[in-house]
Write a protein that holds these residues in place. Structure first.
Motif, PDB file in Angstrom:
ATOM      1  N   LYS A 294      31.474  41.052  54.821  1.00  0.00           N
ATOM      2  CA  LYS A 294      31.901  40.354  55.846  1.00  0.00           C
ATOM      3  C   LYS A 294      33.350  40.027  56.268  1.00  0.00           C
ATOM      4  CE  LYS A 294      27.908  37.059  55.093  1.00  0.00           C
ATOM      5  NZ  LYS A 294      27.656  35.729  54.867  1.00  0.00           N
ATOM      6  N   PRO A 295      33.816  41.175  56.323  1.00  0.00           N
ATOM      7  CA  PRO A 295      35.429  41.355  56.652  1.00  0.00           C
ATOM      8  C   PRO A 295      35.729  40.765  58.005  1.00  0.00           C
ATOM      9  CG  PRO A 295      34.661  43.535  57.274  1.00  0.00           C
ATOM     10  CD  PRO A 295      33.218  42.615  56.809  1.00  0.00           C
ATOM     11  N   VAL A 354      40.320  39.274  54.996  1.00  0.00           N
ATOM     12  CA  VAL A 354      39.463  38.736  54.081  1.00  0.00           C
ATOM     13  C   VAL A 354      38.100  39.307  54.133  1.00  0.00           C
ATOM     14  CG1 VAL A 354      38.866  36.852  52.701  1.00  0.00           C
ATOM     15  CG2 VAL A 354      40.969  36.728  53.867  1.00  0.00           C
ATOM     16  N   ASP A 355      37.670  39.789  53.208  1.00  0.00           N
ATOM     17  CA  ASP A 355      36.201  39.794  52.992  1.00  0.00           C
ATOM     18  C   ASP A 355      35.563  38.600  52.535  1.00  0.00           C
ATOM     19  OD1 ASP A 355      33.607  40.564  52.679  1.00  0.00           O
ATOM     20  OD2 ASP A 355      33.624  41.963  51.149  1.00  0.00           O
ATOM     21  N   PHE A 356      34.940  37.953  53.593  1.00  0.00           N
ATOM     22  CA  PHE A 356      34.591  36.269  53.226  1.00  0.00           C
ATOM     23  C   PHE A 356      33.289  36.492  52.497  1.00  0.00           C
ATOM     24  CE2 PHE A 356      37.720  35.825  56.783  1.00  0.00           C
ATOM     25  CZ  PHE A 356      38.297  34.846  56.373  1.00  0.00           C
ATOM     26  N   ASN A 357      32.757  37.531  52.276  1.00  0.00           N
ATOM     27  CA  ASN A 357      31.619  37.479  51.378  1.00  0.00           C
ATOM     28  C   ASN A 357      31.783  37.202  50.024  1.00  0.00           C
ATOM     29  OD1 ASN A 357      28.451  38.236  51.044  1.00  0.00           O
ATOM     30  ND2 ASN A 357      29.482  39.702  49.522  1.00  0.00           N
ATOM     31  N   ARG A 405      36.007  35.718  44.649  1.00  0.00           N
ATOM     32  CA  ARG A 405      35.343  35.947  43.206  1.00  0.00           C
ATOM     33  C   ARG A 405      36.154  37.081  42.849  1.00  0.00           C
ATOM     34  NH1 ARG A 405      29.636  37.689  43.036  1.00  0.00           N
ATOM     35  NH2 ARG A 405      30.217  37.583  41.079  1.00  0.00           N
ATOM     36  N   HIS A 406      36.751  37.935  43.816  1.00  0.00           N
ATOM     37  CA  HIS A 406      37.655  38.821  43.445  1.00  0.00           C
ATOM     38  C   HIS A 406      39.005  38.817  44.488  1.00  0.00           C
ATOM     39  CE1 HIS A 406      33.760  40.627  42.595  1.00  0.00           C
ATOM     40  NE2 HIS A 406      34.202  41.001  41.581  1.00  0.00           N
ATOM     41  N   ASP A 407      39.927  38.396  43.665  1.00  0.00           N
ATOM     42  CA  ASP A 407      41.321  38.260  44.460  1.00  0.00           C
ATOM     43  C   ASP A 407      41.702  39.546  45.340  1.00  0.00           C
ATOM     44  OD1 ASP A 407      41.245  36.223  42.721  1.00  0.00           O
ATOM     45  OD2 ASP A 407      42.947  36.854  41.692  1.00  0.00           O
ATOM     46  N   VAL A 408      41.322  40.571  45.096  1.00  0.00           N
ATOM     47  CA  VAL A 408      41.874  41.802  45.932  1.00  0.00           C
ATOM     48  C   VAL A 408      41.022  41.780  47.563  1.00  0.00           C
ATOM     49  CG1 VAL A 408      42.449  43.447  44.069  1.00  0.00           C
ATOM     50  CG2 VAL A 408      40.107  43.389  44.858  1.00  0.00           C
ATOM     51  N   ALA A 409      40.032  40.785  47.538  1.00  0.00           N
ATOM     52  CA  ALA A 409      39.436  40.719  48.761  1.00  0.00           C
ATOM     53  C   ALA A 409      40.481  39.903  49.678  1.00  0.00           C
ATOM     54  CB  ALA A 409      38.082  40.101  48.584  1.00  0.00           C
TER      55      ALA A 409
END
Length: 420
Positions: A294-295, A354-357, A405-409
């Motif tokens: 979900k970018p 952001v990948d909002f997923n 859940r993952h900062d790199v998102a």
């Protein structure tokens, strides 16, 4: 016998644990036999709690209807209620009664809301406010979703009934290697970490005209409701995007982004550099192996107008998809909560990809409403008296937290001076 609040809180706790187990499997790790057994037991318990809650709510509604005198019932059928109208009536009733639940119950009953009257008569008070029953809060959160850009972009909401929530996350993956026929296989395994959310209290102060409170019409309910939602959504977006996590503040996405994903925009503003800068944000997420489920982009209105007006050497729009709410194949959302006066020259802004997923909002199951007709509030630099202006001040208190859940998102472009 357990009351409905206790049952709702227990069910939310069960759902939160189920979400933790499901997250383990979603990340590619098989559940153990014990975890599978626990999952099945929780599923059965959730269904049992839901059935019990449904029966209690049905009984309460029947009791409220039968307790209403026939003389007070209108012969004209009521129009279908809008979603969230009940919350609006709860607020209006509390305003009309100056915060007294019994007076509020009478107001709701005489305005054709016997079920709300029953809720107000049997609800729970708090120091300084009325606790909205848990059964009405999810509808309020659902209406808040399209008003908050972070929620609307696809961030996932998980109940946080005890005020905190811990979930597992993978911080390192297993590896594979080629080897010779008789060589030993080098062992590798995934490494796990934890993400912990803890509730942060958000308060909103909303002035409402007493003429509107006295106006007996469903539209008044929705207007009161929407004023409160808008106030919460605007402050929530600041917290979810740019608060730094100090004191009682949540840590927004700007400060969850790893240092390598915070990228300075090219000081020379031209079409090619704009494309390069946007591409750097995309590359940061792709290099971090973000799944891009979900970018989405988030930026200020000034940035949107600049991109909308940007043309190439032939006069063609550089990003024609902007008119359809897309940028480089991904949806974008606008918010005035991203400043446009950052930097030494007070002329810089930011762009978020952001990948909002991957973004989790922990939602404590609570909403507290307090009202006052005597308090004062600030409008800009001016103090305004609610009493002299014939206003009622509504104070809404809700609690939540946010974390990817993952900062790199999360990737952020800083120093954006793009302006039409």
């Amino acid at each position: 016998m357990k009351d409905i609040t206790s049952l709702l809180q227990r069910r939310a706790g069960v759902q939160a644990r189920v979400a933790e187990l499901a997250a383990i499997e979603a990340d590619g790790t098989d559940l153990t036999a014990e975890q599978l057994a626990e999952f099945n037991q929780l599923q059965a318990e959730f269904n049992d709690l839901t059935a019990r809650i449904d029966r209690i709510q049905a009984a309460e509604k029947m009791a409220a209807v039968t307790a209403t005198p026939l003389a007070s019932m209108s012969a004209v059928p009521k129009a279908a209620k809008q979603k969230g109208e009940d919350i609006g009536m709860i607020v209006r009733a509390l305003c009309a009664s100056k915060g007294d639940p019994r007076g509020a119950a009478h107001y709701a009953d005489t305005n054709g809301f016997p079920e709300i009257a029953a809720v107000l008569n049997t609800g729970t008070g708090a120091a300084g406010g009325f606790i909205v029953p848990p059964g009405y809060v999810p509808e309020f959160v659902e209406l808040l979703q399209p008003m908050s850009v972070v929620r609307a972009s696809g961030a996932r909401t998980i109940p946080m009934p005890n005020g905190s929530l811990t979930m597992p996350k993978i911080v390192g993956g297993a590896s594979a290697n080629y080897q010779g026929e008789n060589d030993d296989i080098a062992a590798s395994e995934q490494t796990f970490g934890q993400m912990t959310l803890s509730k942060k209290k958000l308060t909103a102060l909303v002035p409402v005209s007493n003429d509107l409170i006295r106006f007996s019409n469903p539209q008044a309910n929705t207007m009161v409701r929407d004023d409160m939602l808008q106030a919460i959504a605007l402050r929530e977006d600041i917290g979810f995007l740019r608060d730094n996590g100090t004191g009682n503040l949540p840590k927004g996405l700007r400060y969850w982004a790893p240092a390598g994903n915070v990228i300075a925009a090219n000081a020379t503003v031209n079409l090619q550099n704009v494309k390069n800068d946007l591409g750097k944000l995309e590359l940061a997420l792709l290099t971090g192996k973000v799944r891009m489920i979900k970018p989405g982009w988030v930026f200020s209105p000034r940035t949107m107008v600049y991109l909308q007006n940007l043309v190439d050497g032939n006069g063609n729009k550089a990003f024609p998809e902007i008119d359809a709410g897309q940028l480089r194949g991904k949806p974008f959302r606008l918010t005035t909560q991203i400043p446009e006066n950052l930097g030494a020259g007070s002329n810089e802004s930011e762009i978020y990809l952001v990948d909002f997923n991957e973004v989790i909002i922990g939602e404590a199951t609570g909403l507290i409403i307090d009202v006052s007709t005597e308090a004062s509030f600030k409008s800009g630099a001016t103090m305004v008296s609610a009493f002299s202006q014939d206003l009622t001040l509504i104070r809404a208190i809700t609690e939540h937290d946010i974390q990817p859940r993952h900062d790199v998102a999360v990737a952020v472009l800083t120093g954006v001076k793009w302006a039409p």
